[in-house]
Design an enzyme around this catalytic site. Structure first.
Site, short mmCIF file in Angstrom:
data_model
loop_
_atom_site.label_atom_id
_atom_site.label_comp_id
_atom_site.label_asym_id
_atom_site.label_seq_id
_atom_site.Cartn_x
_atom_site.Cartn_y
_atom_site.Cartn_z
N CYS A 72 0.87 -1.18 0.00
CA CYS A 72 0.00 0.00 0.00
C CYS A 72 0.90 1.23 0.00
O CYS A 72 1.73 1.39 0.91
CB CYS A 72 -0.90 -0.01 1.24
SG CYS A 72 -1.82 1.52 1.50
N CYS A 186 -0.80 3.20 -6.95
CA CYS A 186 -1.57 2.53 -5.90
C CYS A 186 -1.66 1.08 -6.31
O CYS A 186 -1.90 0.77 -7.49
CB CYS A 186 -2.96 3.15 -5.79
SG CYS A 186 -4.10 2.24 -4.71
#
Length: 269
Positions: A72, A186
Site C-alpha cells: 500500500c 496505488c
C-alpha cells in the site's frame, strides 16, 4: 520455505502478490487486509500508524512471519520507519514507480509521465522528491483519486467496472496531452489495467510489482527468476485474513481463491 505476509487495506496487494509469487513460488504466503479501516487513503496519519503497528506486531508474532510486504503506497509512506523499529524482520514497502517510468521514457525519446495515485500519495513530499531525483527533466502530471480503489475492490467482488465513470475520472488525460507512460501509484490500480488501457490507449502502464519481487528475492537471498509456477508449487495454498468478515469480504474471497488462497478468516488483535 519462508512465511511471507502481504498487507494492504484492501485487495490491491494482489497485484504485488502476483509478481512476488511468480518469482518465488515455493514459499508460504499470508495475506492480511484491513477492510475495517478501508481505504487507508482517507485515514489520518496518526491513526494509520497506530492501526498498522497494532495489527502487524500481533500478526507477525502469531504466524511466525519472516518478511512483510506493505503493499500500500499510503501506508508505506507513513508507517515504514515506525514498523521497522518494532519488527525484527525485513519490511518492504512500495513507492510510485517514477524511476522506471523515467527510464522507459528516455529509452523511447518521450517526455510526459503521468502519476495516477491516491490524493495522499500525490500530495506527499516523498513523491515530489522522487520526481526531482529521477524525472526532473520530464513533464509530470498527477491525478489523485480514491474512486479507482473502490472500483478495483468491486471488480474483484464480481461487479462490472463502469467504464463511463472511469473515463470521466481520467478526463484530464484524454485530450491531446495524454501521458506517454502512466505510473500506477496505488497497488489497487494494476487490477484495473485492462480498463485503464481501454480508456487510455497506447499509454504505457508501469507499476511497482516487479521491483518489489526483486527486492524480496534479494532479502531472501534467492535468485529472481519469474519462472512459470510448477505443478508442485501450485499445490501450496496461501492463507487470507481480513479484519472484518463482512458479506463483501466473503464475496471477495472468491478472487483470492483464484490466486490459490484458502478460505478467508477474520483476524482480531
Amino acid at each position: 520455505m519462508a512465511n511471507i505476509l502481504i498487507f494492504d487495506s484492501g485487495m490491491g496487494g494482489l497485484s504485488v502478490y502476483r509478481e512476488v509469487h511468480r518469482a518465488l513460488p515455493a514459499h508460504q504466503y499470508f495475506y492480511l487486509f484491513d477492510n475495517a479501516c478501508f481505504p487507508y487513503g482517507e485515514l489520518g496519519e496518526a491513526r494509520l500508524v497506530e492501526r498498522v503497528l497494532e495489527l502487524l506486531t500481533v500478526f507477525v508474532a502469531r504466524h511466525h512471519i519472516d518478511i512483510v510486504i506493505i503493499a500500500c503506497n499510503t501506508a508505506s509512506t507513513y508507517v515504514l520507519p515506525a514498523l521497522r523499529e518494532q519488527l525484527h524482520i525485513p519490511v518492504v514497502g512500495v513507492v510510485p514507480a517514477i524511476k522506471p517510468a523515467a527510464e522507459y521514457c528516455r529509452s523511447k525519446g518521450l517526455k510526459h509521465i503521468g502519476l495516477l495515485a491516491t490524493p495522499g500519495t500525490v500530495s506527499r513530499r516523498y513523491t515530489a522528491e522522487l520526481v526531482q531525483r529521477f524525472a526532473a527533466d520530464m513533464q509530470i502530471s498527477m491525478l489523485g483519486t480514491t474512486e479507482l480503489v473502490r472500483m478495483a475492490e468491486d471488480k474483484l467482488a464480481g461487479e462490472t467496472v463502469n467504464i463511463s465513470h472511469l473515463v470521466r475520472i481520467l478526463t484530464p488525460w484524454r485530450g491531446g496531452d495524454k501521458p506517454d507512460a502512466l505510473v500506477l501509484g496505488c497497488t489497487h490500480f494494476p487490477l484495473l489495467a485492462n480498463e485503464l488501457s481501454q480508456c487510455l490507449p497506447k499509454v504505457h502502464l508501469i507499476d511497482s510489482g516487479e521491483a518489489i519481487a526483486r527486492r524480496v528475492s534479494s532479502l531472501l537471498l534467492q535468485p529472481f527468476t519469474a519462472k512459470r509456477i510448477t505443478e508442485q508449487t501450485q499445490q501450496l495454498s496461501g492463507r487470507v485474513y481480513c479484519t472484518e468478515l463482512t458479506a463483501k469480504a466473503k464475496a471477495q474471497s472468491l478472487a483470492f481463491a483464484k490466486e490459490g488462497f484458502t478460505l478467508i478468516s477474520e483476524f482480531c488483535v
